[in-house]
Design an enzyme around this catalytic site. Structure first.
Site, PDB file in Angstrom:
ATOM      1  N   ARG A   1     -13.740   1.119  24.035  1.00  0.00           N
ATOM      2  CA  ARG A   1     -13.248   2.468  23.735  1.00  0.00           C
ATOM      3  C   ARG A   1     -14.219   3.182  22.786  1.00  0.00           C
ATOM      4  O   ARG A   1     -13.812   3.831  21.833  1.00  0.00           O
ATOM      5  CB  ARG A   1     -11.849   2.407  23.108  1.00  0.00           C
TER       6      ARG A   1
ATOM      7  N   TRP B   1      -0.485   1.679  12.090  1.00  0.00           N
ATOM      8  CA  TRP B   1      -1.799   1.028  11.934  1.00  0.00           C
ATOM      9  C   TRP B   1      -2.208   0.472  13.291  1.00  0.00           C
ATOM     10  O   TRP B   1      -1.662  -0.515  13.754  1.00  0.00           O
ATOM     11  CB  TRP B   1      -1.671  -0.088  10.889  1.00  0.00           C
ATOM     12  N   ASP B   2      -3.193   1.132  13.892  1.00  0.00           N
ATOM     13  CA  ASP B   2      -3.597   0.797  15.265  1.00  0.00           C
ATOM     14  C   ASP B   2      -4.856  -0.080  15.263  1.00  0.00           C
ATOM     15  O   ASP B   2      -5.560  -0.196  14.233  1.00  0.00           O
ATOM     16  CB  ASP B   2      -3.854   2.117  16.013  1.00  0.00           C
TER      17      ASP B   2
ATOM     18  N   ASN C   1      -7.642  -0.982  18.508  1.00  0.00           N
ATOM     19  CA  ASN C   1      -7.733  -0.728  19.948  1.00  0.00           C
ATOM     20  C   ASN C   1      -8.816  -1.465  20.724  1.00  0.00           C
ATOM     21  O   ASN C   1      -9.226  -0.999  21.785  1.00  0.00           O
ATOM     22  CB  ASN C   1      -7.866   0.780  20.179  1.00  0.00           C
TER      23      ASN C   1
ATOM     24  N   CYS D   1       0.400  -1.799  15.462  1.00  0.00           N
ATOM     25  CA  CYS D   1       0.178  -1.369  16.838  1.00  0.00           C
ATOM     26  C   CYS D   1      -1.212  -1.858  17.198  1.00  0.00           C
ATOM     27  O   CYS D   1      -2.124  -1.816  16.372  1.00  0.00           O
ATOM     28  CB  CYS D   1       0.243   0.154  16.901  1.00  0.00           C
TER      29      CYS D   1
ATOM     30  N   ASP E   1       1.802   0.165  25.262  1.00  0.00           N
ATOM     31  CA  ASP E   1       1.544   1.568  25.573  1.00  0.00           C
ATOM     32  C   ASP E   1       2.243   1.972  26.860  1.00  0.00           C
ATOM     33  O   ASP E   1       2.269   3.147  27.220  1.00  0.00           O
ATOM     34  CB  ASP E   1       0.033   1.807  25.719  1.00  0.00           C
TER      35      ASP E   1
HETATM   36  C1  DGJ Z   1      -3.147   3.276  21.140  1.00  0.00           C
HETATM   37  C2  DGJ Z   1      -1.701   3.355  20.751  1.00  0.00           C
HETATM   38  O1  DGJ Z   1      -0.989   2.295  21.307  1.00  0.00           O
HETATM   39  C3  DGJ Z   1      -1.148   4.701  21.180  1.00  0.00           C
HETATM   40  O2  DGJ Z   1       0.229   4.771  20.924  1.00  0.00           O
HETATM   41  C4  DGJ Z   1      -1.896   5.772  20.460  1.00  0.00           C
HETATM   42  O3  DGJ Z   1      -1.659   5.670  19.091  1.00  0.00           O
HETATM   43  C5  DGJ Z   1      -3.391   5.675  20.742  1.00  0.00           C
HETATM   44  N1  DGJ Z   1      -3.884   4.343  20.485  1.00  0.00           N
HETATM   45  C6  DGJ Z   1      -4.165   6.656  19.923  1.00  0.00           C
HETATM   46  O4  DGJ Z   1      -5.513   6.526  20.073  1.00  0.00           O
END
Ligand code: DGJ
Length: 731
Positions: A439, A473-474, A476, A522, A544
């Site tokens: 990402r 707090w994500d 990714n 998250c 998600d």
């Molecule tokens: C991934 C999260 O799971 C979503 O809910 C959202 O916050 C996005 N990231 C934002 O980039």
């Protein structure tokens, strides 16, 4: 020759038995028993000085005595006793080839480790047994804590290096749980991927080993660090013996489930052994993560309920009284990165009008964050979008009687950011090698002290300067190139442990400094959910995937291990972006109301009728949320087994019973199967309140618990994607 070996083995075993029976008094002092809930857990020191499992299962009378355990004899010359004896914590030595709990390389090249009993301390709910290598100054404190209410055992180990020289720990587990020999064990676990987490699996346990794991740096969704084991013959959710184990660790992890040569089952859990090493200097102690284990004789349903209760009463921040989850609104699916002051204020007004209690602004508010190519790392407000900072929006949210939450992803950096331009050396990397992006972002090496300090300071400043009640707090992406070139080579792999320790440390410090702050874990959905992070965060984002039908599956898998009290579930747009499936607003609400309710739809697109439905549903949710978030969950029909899905929650005081029913599609004129409730008081009277959907005309307005459980209730659902909800109130 073969027979001679067997004969010698038999003599030796018999001699051992005689010797130990002559030492009963002394041996019995070395049997340790923990009781909690409906569970008894007994270990002892055997004649070889090993720490051995004696019993783990349904609580036994206090008068029951246990003899000191005896090592299980070698099954043959190929299966030495170290492998067949259910050792609670075994070093890699003495011919051990089942999963060891500890493997060390010493500076002189020796890799043999044989741990024997040294001492112990025991109290009512706790036991520490110190083991020591037969010649080297390596001590392991094997620790047990029994939760008095649920009987859930918390295992961990502390490895102390007093050798005078550094050692490399190449494998370390929190401990091993053992199940008695049986032919028909069945393993339950989950698999998954982004937007498809919590996929329940069940398979018979055969000879050999199943390893569930994450090599990803964090918990991951490929597997979750949780297992349940029952018997293949148990077909009822709420009947039969079940053992479960779950790790409190948000780094790379591993749980090995192994059937040994005599059909005993071993469950060994701890940090992942792949690419693992921890450089432990002399005088230092390595503390493993917690590895929890439990037992229920009320099936996988009973085991889940025990786990839920443990999480709410003993684990979550503020346990035993964690706050009920407020109904939140989240901007992500409505506005993605296009956030700005006017737009968020408009959404906030609409959210407040339906009864939302917390307004959360998601991604896009900081740095040059206009899409996912830039900005991560630069945690200052984007002044083009918020010319006067966050204050006007926060004030507006407060004026609407909601609190304010904000999205952050603090462990990440976009190469296109001021932070990366200043500190390209702060990310995980191997010198001179490419840095793989996910990402468009890289992972900051949180194991570094400067990175740890930076992340803490940035968040602390944000919280000091703004009235923020909640951080989402994500996280990714997963790790790649997990190098740490700034430290000596032998310490570089410490990153696997130190990263996670620092992550926990930041969470802990933020909570200490900002005691009213709540945090959601998250990870692009459910990739960082485990009992480690649940100790430091108030809720989690399971996926998600917000398709309300898919959620029935995800939520079922999730609640095998984790309480609905932390399971955030949003009502979003229809058709969903996930499957392009169209679902009514009622259906979407009822699906989300099985967890902790949130709204993630674009309220600008809603009709007056949508607002009216939402207002009514949110008000209903507030009247049942204590039951859903704190009560006992029964799974009455699984979406995996047919066209229907039914769950029931019974409040702790037994006064309210909430049932949700969902139909995928009816066919061939078949009506919805009858629903038999569970967990009610047979003799009490319960009054029916149909909140949504229809029930058969002959359904009584009130009836005894026995009636609802044994006669059952009929919902009248026909068509595609229909849902119903009814409440029983005990009179
Ligand atoms: C991934 C999260 O799971 C979503 O809910 C959202 O916050 C996005 N990231 C934002 O980039």
């Amino acid at each position: 020759m073969k027979y001679l070996t067997w004969f010698i083995l038999f003599i030796a075993t018999t001699a051992l038995g005689l010797q130990s029976s002559g030492e009963t008094a002394k041996a019995s002092q070395r049997v340790f028993r923990l009781d909690g809930g409906d569970v008894t857990y007994v270990v002892g020191i055997n004649d070889s000085g090993q720490l051995q499992m004696v019993y783990w299962g349904k609580r036994l009378p206090a008068t029951q005595e246990f003899a000191s355990p005896k090592p299980v004899p070698s099954a043959s010359s190929f299966d030495m006793s170290s492998n067949t004896t259910p050792q609670e914590f075994a070093g890699w030595g003495e011919g051990l080839y089942v999963e060891p709990d500890l493997k060390i390389t010493f500076p002189d090249g020796n890799r043999d480790l044989v741990l024997k009993y040294a001492s112990h301390t025991a109290s009512k709910d706790e036991l520490d047994v110190v083991m020591k290598d037969i010649s080297r100054e390596i001590y392991v404190k094997v620790r047990y804590h029994m939760d008095p209410a649920t009987g859930i055992v918390r295992r961990s180990a502390e490895v102390s290096n007093r050798t005078g020289a550094p050692i490399a720990i190449e494998q370390v587990a929190s401990g091993t749980y053992h199940l008695p020999r049986a032919n028909n064990y069945q393993l339950h676990y989950v698999t998954g991927r982004w937007a498809g987490e919590w996929d329940l699996q069940a398979q018979p346990i055969h000879g050999g080993k199943t390893v569930l794991e994450s090599r990803r740096g964090t918990t991951g969704s490929q597997n979750n660090p949780w297992v349940m084991i029952d018997h293949t013959t148990d077909h009822d959710q709420d009947q039969g013996d079940v053992w479960f184990a779950t790790l409190g660790w948000s780094g790379s992890w591993q749980i090995a489930i192994e059937q040994d040569a005599v059909k005993g089952v071993r469950i060994t859990g701890g940090p992942n052994t792949f690419d693992f090493s921890y450089y432990l200097k002399s005088g230092e102690t390595f503390q493993t993560p917690y590895f929890y284990g439990g037992f229920s004789d009320h099936g996988v349903g009973g085991a889940s309920r025990l786990l839920h209760r443990f999480e709410v009463d003993s684990l979550l921040p503020h346990a035993p009284h964690p706050k009920l989850r407020p109904v939140l609104y989240n901007s992500w699916e409505a506005t993605t990165f296009n956030v700005n002051e006017a737009g968020q204020m408009a959404l906030a007004e609409k959210a407040a009008s339906i009864g939302v209690e917390r307004f959360v602004m998601d991604d896009g508010w900081f740095g040059q964050r206009n899409d996912d190519h830039a900005g991560l790392g630069d945690w200052t407000v984007n002044t083009a979008k918020f010319p006067h900072g966050l204050k006007p929006l926060i004030d507006k949210v407060h004026s609407l009687n909601m609190d304010f939450g904000l999205w952050v992803e603090p462990e990440m950096v976009n190469p296109n950011s001021d932070l990366y331009r200043k500190h390209p050396d702060w990310v995980l990397n191997f010198k001179g090698r490419p840095r793989t992006e996910g990402r468009n972002q890289l992972v900051l090496n949180l194991a570094r002290k400067d990175v740890h300090d930076y992340v803490f300071q940035v968040l602390d400043k944000l919280l000091n300067e703004n009235d923020i009640a909640f951080l989402k707090w994500d996280y990714n992406r997963n790790w790649s190139e997990p190098g740490w070139p700034a430290v000596p080579i032998e310490e570089q792999k410490n990153v696997y442990v130190d990263f996670t320790r620092n992550y926990y440390d930041i969470l802990r410090k933020l909570r200490e400094k900002h005691p009213n702050l709540e945090i959601e874990s998250c990870s692009g959905g459910g990739s960082r959910v485990d009992l480690g992070v649940l100790h430091l965060t108030d809720e989690v984002w399971p996926s998600d995937n917000t398709d309300a039908y898919d959620r029935l599956f995800l939520q079922e898998g999730f609640t095998y291990a984790y309480t609905p009290a932390v399971m955030m579930a949003w009502v979003t747009e229809s058709p969903t972006w996930v499957n392009h499936r169209t679902l009514s607003l009622d259906y979407r609400f009822l699906s989300a109301m099985q967890g902790s309710l949130g709204i993630g739809a674009d309220l600008n697109k809603w009709t007056a009728e949508d607002f009216a439905i939402a207002k009514k549903m949110i008000a209903t949710y507030k009247s049942i949320r204590e039951t859903v978030q704190r009560g006992d969950l029964y799974r009455l029909m699984s979406p995996r087994e047919g066209e229907q899905s039914v769950t029931e929650s019974v409040s702790r005081d037994g006064k309210q019973v909430v049932t949700f029913a969902f139909l995928h599609s009816s066919s061939q004129l078949y009506p919805f199967p009858r629903i038999y409730l569970r967990g009610l008081d047979e003799d009490a009277t319960y009054k029916l309140n149909i909140v949504d959907g229809k029930m058969h005309e002959d359904t009584p307005q009130q009836a005894t618990g026995a009636y609802w459980m044994h006669h059952g209730a009929d919902v009248d659902l026909r068509g595609d994607f229909k849902a119903a909800m009814f409440i029983l109130d005990r009179q």
